[in-house]
Design a protein around this motif. Structure first.
Motif, PDB file in Angstrom:
ATOM      1  N   PRO A  78       0.796  -1.232   0.000  1.00 26.60           N
ATOM      2  CA  PRO A  78       0.000   0.000   0.000  1.00 26.60           C
ATOM      3  C   PRO A  78       0.827   1.281   0.000  1.00 26.60           C
ATOM      4  CG  PRO A  78      -0.097  -1.107   2.143  1.00 26.60           C
ATOM      5  CD  PRO A  78       0.572  -2.043   1.211  1.00 26.60           C
ATOM      6  N   ARG A  79       2.058   1.249   0.522  1.00 28.61           N
ATOM      7  CA  ARG A  79       2.828   2.488   0.632  1.00 28.61           C
ATOM      8  C   ARG A  79       4.065   2.527  -0.259  1.00 28.61           C
ATOM      9  NH1 ARG A  79       2.908   4.206   7.038  1.00 28.61           N
ATOM     10  NH2 ARG A  79       0.640   4.394   7.304  1.00 28.61           N
ATOM     11  N   ASP A  80       4.746   1.433  -0.423  1.00 29.04           N
ATOM     12  CA  ASP A  80       6.008   1.435  -1.158  1.00 29.04           C
ATOM     13  C   ASP A  80       6.189   0.077  -1.805  1.00 29.04           C
ATOM     14  OD1 ASP A  80       8.313   2.386  -2.156  1.00 29.04           O
ATOM     15  OD2 ASP A  80       9.334   2.707  -0.238  1.00 29.04           O
ATOM     16  N   TYR A  81       7.070   0.013  -2.785  1.00 32.72           N
ATOM     17  CA  TYR A  81       7.290  -1.258  -3.458  1.00 32.72           C
ATOM     18  C   TYR A  81       8.110  -2.196  -2.572  1.00 32.72           C
ATOM     19  CZ  TYR A  81      12.083   0.217  -4.688  1.00 32.72           C
ATOM     20  OH  TYR A  81      13.387   0.623  -4.649  1.00 32.72           O
TER      21      TYR A  81
ATOM     22  N   ASP B  89      16.199   0.441 -11.801  1.00 32.36           N
ATOM     23  CA  ASP B  89      15.900   1.823 -12.153  1.00 32.36           C
ATOM     24  C   ASP B  89      14.458   1.962 -12.645  1.00 32.36           C
ATOM     25  OD1 ASP B  89      16.744   4.639 -12.792  1.00 32.36           O
ATOM     26  OD2 ASP B  89      16.242   3.958 -14.818  1.00 32.36           O
ATOM     27  N   MET B  90      14.011   0.989 -13.457  1.00 33.80           N
ATOM     28  CA  MET B  90      12.643   1.033 -13.964  1.00 33.80           C
ATOM     29  C   MET B  90      11.635   0.830 -12.834  1.00 33.80           C
ATOM     30  SD  MET B  90      13.291  -1.075 -17.517  1.00 33.80           S
ATOM     31  CE  MET B  90      11.654  -0.868 -18.216  1.00 33.80           C
ATOM     32  N   VAL B  91      11.948  -0.090 -11.916  1.00 32.14           N
ATOM     33  CA  VAL B  91      11.074  -0.309 -10.760  1.00 32.14           C
ATOM     34  C   VAL B  91      10.963   0.967  -9.933  1.00 32.14           C
ATOM     35  CG1 VAL B  91      10.890  -1.523  -8.549  1.00 32.14           C
ATOM     36  CG2 VAL B  91      11.421  -2.798 -10.634  1.00 32.14           C
ATOM     37  N   PHE B  92      12.093   1.658  -9.728  1.00 29.99           N
ATOM     38  CA  PHE B  92      12.089   2.902  -8.960  1.00 29.99           C
ATOM     39  C   PHE B  92      11.210   3.954  -9.649  1.00 29.99           C
ATOM     40  CE2 PHE B  92      13.839   7.141  -8.103  1.00 29.99           C
ATOM     41  CZ  PHE B  92      13.687   7.182  -6.725  1.00 29.99           C
ATOM     42  N   LYS B  93      11.311   4.068 -10.982  1.00 29.76           N
ATOM     43  CA  LYS B  93      10.502   5.043 -11.721  1.00 29.76           C
ATOM     44  C   LYS B  93       9.010   4.722 -11.585  1.00 29.76           C
ATOM     45  CE  LYS B  93      13.642   7.733 -13.582  1.00 29.76           C
ATOM     46  NZ  LYS B  93      13.688   9.189 -13.294  1.00 29.76           N
ATOM     47  N   ILE B  94       8.672   3.448 -11.625  1.00 30.20           N
ATOM     48  CA  ILE B  94       7.267   3.057 -11.465  1.00 30.20           C
ATOM     49  C   ILE B  94       6.787   3.424 -10.072  1.00 30.20           C
ATOM     50  CG2 ILE B  94       5.685   1.086 -11.358  1.00 30.20           C
ATOM     51  CD1 ILE B  94       7.418  -0.251 -13.536  1.00 30.20           C
ATOM     52  N   ASN B  95       7.619   3.130  -9.053  1.00 26.28           N
ATOM     53  CA  ASN B  95       7.235   3.461  -7.687  1.00 26.28           C
ATOM     54  C   ASN B  95       7.100   4.969  -7.487  1.00 26.28           C
ATOM     55  OD1 ASN B  95       6.908   2.444  -4.822  1.00 26.28           O
ATOM     56  ND2 ASN B  95       8.592   3.912  -4.547  1.00 26.28           N
ATOM     57  N   GLU B  96       7.976   5.733  -8.134  1.00 29.41           N
ATOM     58  CA  GLU B  96       7.930   7.186  -8.046  1.00 29.41           C
ATOM     59  C   GLU B  96       6.618   7.729  -8.617  1.00 29.41           C
ATOM     60  OE1 GLU B  96      10.822   9.364 -10.507  1.00 29.41           O
ATOM     61  OE2 GLU B  96      11.732  10.031  -8.626  1.00 29.41           O
ATOM     62  N   THR B  97       6.209   7.165  -9.758  1.00 33.99           N
ATOM     63  CA  THR B  97       4.952   7.586 -10.381  1.00 33.99           C
ATOM     64  C   THR B  97       3.763   7.165  -9.509  1.00 33.99           C
ATOM     65  OG1 THR B  97       5.919   7.389 -12.575  1.00 33.99           O
ATOM     66  CG2 THR B  97       3.526   7.409 -12.463  1.00 33.99           C
TER      67      THR B  97
ATOM     68  N   PRO C 111      -6.557   4.809 -10.730  1.00 30.22           N
ATOM     69  CA  PRO C 111      -8.002   4.910 -10.506  1.00 30.22           C
ATOM     70  C   PRO C 111      -8.768   5.711 -11.548  1.00 30.22           C
ATOM     71  CG  PRO C 111      -6.821   6.435  -9.081  1.00 30.22           C
ATOM     72  CD  PRO C 111      -5.778   5.656  -9.808  1.00 30.22           C
ATOM     73  N   GLY C 112      -8.074   6.504 -12.380  1.00 24.22           N
ATOM     74  CA  GLY C 112      -8.813   7.342 -13.318  1.00 24.22           C
ATOM     75  C   GLY C 112      -7.968   7.873 -14.455  1.00 24.22           C
ATOM     76  N   PRO C 113      -8.537   8.783 -15.272  1.00 24.57           N
ATOM     77  CA  PRO C 113      -7.871   9.284 -16.483  1.00 24.57           C
ATOM     78  C   PRO C 113      -6.527   9.963 -16.232  1.00 24.57           C
ATOM     79  CG  PRO C 113     -10.212   9.820 -16.516  1.00 24.57           C
ATOM     80  CD  PRO C 113      -9.920   9.290 -15.165  1.00 24.57           C
ATOM     81  N   ASN C 114      -6.404  10.738 -15.146  1.00 29.17           N
ATOM     82  CA  ASN C 114      -5.129  11.400 -14.876  1.00 29.17           C
ATOM     83  C   ASN C 114      -4.016  10.379 -14.668  1.00 29.17           C
ATOM     84  OD1 ASN C 114      -6.201  13.974 -15.067  1.00 29.17           O
ATOM     85  ND2 ASN C 114      -6.666  14.106 -12.881  1.00 29.17           N
ATOM     86  N   ALA C 115      -4.329   9.338 -13.921  1.00 26.82           N
ATOM     87  CA  ALA C 115      -3.353   8.277 -13.701  1.00 26.82           C
ATOM     88  C   ALA C 115      -3.052   7.553 -15.012  1.00 26.82           C
ATOM     89  CB  ALA C 115      -3.872   7.293 -12.662  1.00 26.82           C
TER      90      ALA C 115
ATOM     91  N   ALA D 171       3.738   6.900  -6.299  1.00 29.86           N
ATOM     92  CA  ALA D 171       3.685   7.804  -5.153  1.00 29.86           C
ATOM     93  C   ALA D 171       3.037   9.129  -5.526  1.00 29.86           C
ATOM     94  CB  ALA D 171       5.090   8.037  -4.616  1.00 29.86           C
ATOM     95  N   ARG D 172       3.325   9.629  -6.716  1.00 24.75           N
ATOM     96  CA  ARG D 172       2.699  10.876  -7.160  1.00 24.75           C
ATOM     97  C   ARG D 172       1.193  10.712  -7.322  1.00 24.75           C
ATOM     98  NH1 ARG D 172       7.359  11.535 -10.505  1.00 24.75           N
ATOM     99  NH2 ARG D 172       6.198  10.764 -12.316  1.00 24.75           N
TER     100      ARG D 172
END
Length: 376
Positions: A263-266, A362-370, A327-331, A372-373
């Protein structure tokens, strides 16, 4: 010393499945077969056929079926005792033509493909003009026996510019009785003049029931649930489903879902284990598999947010993971943008031989970063 043709690897063979020329039947492409038979029975047999569609849906199998059919079916001489018009492309396995094609010894058939590099012990990167020039010798020899001559180009996308121009000349002035079957995953990459001189047979992705029939014919048939999951990840491509099964794709995708299900981090320990499993030359196929599944995971996230959730889960807990992260279009827009970015990053990483573990992390980190946003 040149390699024995029987020992040359075949780029269209999938481990655990028969080669397309060995397939007893073609599943799920009745419309394409019917279109070819209609042309054949109407005496409108074009000399060039472009067989297109996604990878792994049966294009090569159809090409071999057509070649067998054309070489085993005598031309109609118009006599009163002519046989009835054929209703299928089936040729008995014990037919002499079928046996010779199986052994790659049929004199009326030429297989145009990437040549073997004796020096580097691998297939060359493209189909060269020298391979196309061999067709002149083939047509000269085969014309002595009369009848049809068939060329299979597998795959036409791999021709370099010189080879494509040489083949174009044959399509413009085809020898008597010649039929050229061009297999293409991406016809837009071919010369427009080549496309314009061929009649297209487009194959569609397989329906779930047809894909299940293909998988049921394997020595190791997956369960009904796994077949459904493979179909989700393979998008109607039997070839992709077979590769995923052979490489453990379902288990790997399930690992990806678990990594991003927290729920919070990878899950860092899972991510590190996954990345390290792709290190080394022996794991090159696994490296490619992980990159592909990461791209697919991003695509499924984007579609979910755009209101197009998957028909079924490809791994346990995937539905909840997708719903939370997209959950929606922005995501959806964010994930689609990241998919493009990481696809380019993966291509660059391969080109410069970046460490597989570093690229995956690096790719996993980018996915987690997105992710989190999106949560913020």
């Amino acid at each position: 010393m040149s390699a024995n043709p029987d020992d040359i690897p075949q780029s269209d063979r999938i481990d655990g499945a028969p080669h397309p020329r060995e397939a007893a039947q073609l599943i799920g492409q009745d419309a394409a077969e019917a279109a070819f038979l209609t042309a054949f029975n109407s005496d409108r047999l074009h000399h060039g056929w472009l067989i297109t569609g996604p990878r792994g849906v049966g294009k090569a199998t159809l090409a071999w079926r057509i070649a067998r059919f054309l070489l085993a079916t005598p031309p109609d001489d118009g006599g009163m005792f002519a046989p009835p018009a054929p209703s299928s492309l089936d040729v008995p396995a014990d037919d002499p033509v079928a046996r010779r094609i199986q052994a790659l010894s049929e004199p009326g058939l030429f297989l145009l493909r990437r040549p073997w590099d004796d020096k580097n012990k691998r297939l060359k990167g493209d189909i060269t003009v020298d391979e196309v020039r061999k067709l002149k010798h083939f047509f000269a020899l085969s014309s002595a026996g009369g009848g049809r001559r068939v060329v299979i180009v597998d795959v036409a996308d791999e021709m370099n510019t010189s080879a494509a121009n040489a083949l174009l000349k044959l399509l413009e002035e085809p020898p008597e009785g010649a039929v050229l079957l061009l297999i293409s995953h991406q016809p837009s990459r071919l010369l427009p003049t080549i496309r314009s001189r061929c009649r297209e047979l487009r194959l569609a992705p397989l329906a779930p029931t047809d894909l299940a029939l293909v998988m049921a014919g394997l020595d190791e048939t997956p369960s009904a649930d796994d077949t459904l999951r493979l179909g989700e990840l393979a998008a109607g491509s039997a070839g992709d489903a077979l590769r995923l099964q052979h490489l453990g794709g379902l288990q790997t995708y399930a690992e990806l879902v678990q990594i991003f299900s927290a729920p919070r981090d990878y899950d860092r320990s899972r991510a590190l284990k996954l990345a390290n499993s792709a290190v080394g030359k022996a794991n090159a196929d696994r490296f490619d598999l992980i990159l592909r599944l990461l791209d697919l995971f991003l695509a499924r996230l984007a579609r979910h947010g755009a209101g197009l959730p998957p028909h079924a889960e490809a791994a346990a807990g995937e539905a909840a993971c997708l719903a939370r992260l997209s959950p929606g279009p922005n995501a959806a827009r964010a994930w689609a943008g990241l998919q493009q970015e990481l696809s380019a990053r993966a291509g660059h990483g391969r080109a410069v031989n970046l460490d597989p573990a570093a690229l995956i992390l690096d790719m996993v980190f980018k996915i987690n970063e997105t992710a989190a946003r999106q949560a913020a």
